[in-house]
Write an enzyme that holds these catalytic residues in place. Structure first.
Site, PDB file in Angstrom:
ATOM      1  N   ASP A   1       2.592   2.299   3.793  1.00 18.59           N
ATOM      2  CA  ASP A   1       1.704   3.447   3.563  1.00 18.59           C
ATOM      3  C   ASP A   1       2.518   4.703   3.281  1.00 18.59           C
ATOM      4  O   ASP A   1       2.180   5.806   3.715  1.00 18.59           O
ATOM      5  CB  ASP A   1       0.751   3.681   4.740  1.00 18.59           C
TER       6      ASP A   1
ATOM      7  N   GLU B   1       0.855  -1.201   0.000  1.00 21.81           N
ATOM      8  CA  GLU B   1       0.000   0.000   0.000  1.00 21.81           C
ATOM      9  C   GLU B   1       0.880   1.236   0.000  1.00 21.81           C
ATOM     10  O   GLU B   1       1.096   1.871   1.028  1.00 21.81           O
ATOM     11  CB  GLU B   1      -0.935   0.013   1.209  1.00 21.81           C
TER      12      GLU B   1
ATOM     13  N   HIS C   1      -9.350   0.936   0.058  1.00 21.90           N
ATOM     14  CA  HIS C   1      -8.542   1.910   0.798  1.00 21.90           C
ATOM     15  C   HIS C   1      -9.447   3.024   1.330  1.00 21.90           C
ATOM     16  O   HIS C   1     -10.458   3.358   0.703  1.00 21.90           O
ATOM     17  CB  HIS C   1      -7.477   2.494  -0.137  1.00 21.90           C
TER      18      HIS C   1
END
Length: 378
Positions: A294, A8, A169
């Protein structure tokens, strides 16, 4: 740990800044040195920090809220195509370090299915899709579309048939949600609470609508240590009582937990808590979990330090390496294609395990290199 794979990891394009400018979300110095600059960068600072922290590979996705914030259908669809074309061009500069998940407009399920098919079959380097929670619609942009509606079966069938995992997401709320729920407490609307609350409701809506039962090859991925779901899983399953809700479309003989590890997966993105990881492992199993950072909303060094120095001493070596690398290849099997060339690795290949002593060195145990006094880490 060598060979870490992160799933991600965000980027943006200049055209998206018209719709969502990260500088309005966090000014310079609040999230890293320059959030907008780091989102626009792929081959510079990002790759250098990957090298410094043993992150072998990143799967890139268009920055949230992406196309889901664009209420005009044509503009949203055009943005998805533009972003996907740009990302293919960029990742092909270094396909041994980067792959992509497709950006999609979700206004029209059939069109979303076609764009996913284009990315998975006609373009190179795409391994799945990412959708940023609900799709904004309507003249004022305050309308909301969720994907547990039966009309979205056209999209889910395409993802199933293409074996394209779909990452769900978070995204910021719209003005209406913000006014009703977060007015007076805006700091809770984002990643501290609101993101997880909205995504876990959306995911559970899809699951309880029977989507995974109708499409058994479909895989869904959520980040941030499961958006609170692992911690609440007993209560979720306990309260979805079939006698109380006889018309719930999900298979009558399954619990939500039964889908983890085969059709639902979580990542550690932005949630670097070892106790939370242990809870998730206990509830849904290590094979359901994959490492992520992230970036650039989180720090590559911080996420990697947590994984390498704190998680490593709290889980088995096999689970550590599987979650850090191998599970990602099972969730996104196209990462094994020759273009990217990734393969599963044993702990010793990742520099994990083995005797940590120089040749000829006398050892006095697994933790301390002196028999008579404690050697403290600096």
């Amino acid at each position: 740990m060598k060979g870490k794979i992160a799933l991600e990891e965000c980027f943006t394009i200049p055209e998206l800044l018209e719709y969502f400018n990260p500088s309005s979300f966090a000014s310079k110095g609040v999230i890293g040195d320059d959030l907008t600059g780091n989102l626009l960068d792929i081959h510079g600072k990002r790759l250098r920090e990957m090298d410094e922290n043993d992150v072998e590979f990143m799967v890139l996705s268009l920055n949230a809220p992406g196309c889901q914030a664009i209420a005009n259908q044509k503009e949203s669809e055009d943005m998805a195509r533009l972003a996907n074309d740009y990302l293919e061009q960029e990742l092909l500069k270094n396909p041994k370090r980067f792959a992509a998940v497709a950006a999609l407009s979700m206004h029209d399920p059939a069109q979303a299915a076609e764009e996913l098919k284009r990315c998975m079959t006609e373009k190179k380097g795409f391994v799945g899709a990412m959708i940023n929670d609900f799709q904004s619609v309507g003249e004022d942009g305050q309308g909301i579309v969720f994907y547990d509606d039966p009309k979205y079966d056209a999209f889910w069938k395409a993802a199933n048939d293409l074996e394209a995992p779909v990452y769900i997401h978070p995204r910021p709320s719209n003005k209406l949600i913000h006014e009703l729920l977060w007015k007076g407490r805006p700091w809770l609307d984002f990643s501290a609470l609101g993101y997880a609350n909205r995504v876990n409701a959306h995911l559970l809506g899809i699951v309880t609508a029977g989507v995974l039962d109708r499409f058994p090859k479909l895989k869904l991925v959520i980040g941030h240590m499961g958006e609170h779901i692992p911690y609440d899983l007993y209560r979720i399953d306990h309260k979805l009582d079939r006698n109380r809700f006889p018309n719930m479309p999900m298979r009558k003989d399954k619990l939500v937990r039964d889908y983890f590890g085969s059709q639902i997966f979580i990542t550690t993105s932005g949630h670097f808590s070892t106790p939370a990881l242990i809870c998730a492992m206990t509830e849904i199993g290590a094979r359901s979990i994959a490492f992520s950072i992230d970036y650039p909303f989180e720090s590559i060094p911080n996420g990697s330090c947590w994984w390498d120095e704190y998680v490593s001493v709290n889980v088995s070596e096999r689970d550590f390496v599987d979650m850090g690398r191998n599970n990602s290849l099972n969730i996104f099997p196209k990462l094994k294609d020759p273009l990217h060339g990734l393969k599963e690795m044993e702990p010793e290949e990742c520099g994990v395990g083995g005797l940590r002593a120089s040749e000829g060195e006398v050892t006095y145990g697994m933790y301390n290199k002196d028999y008579n006094r404690r050697m403290r880490k600096v």
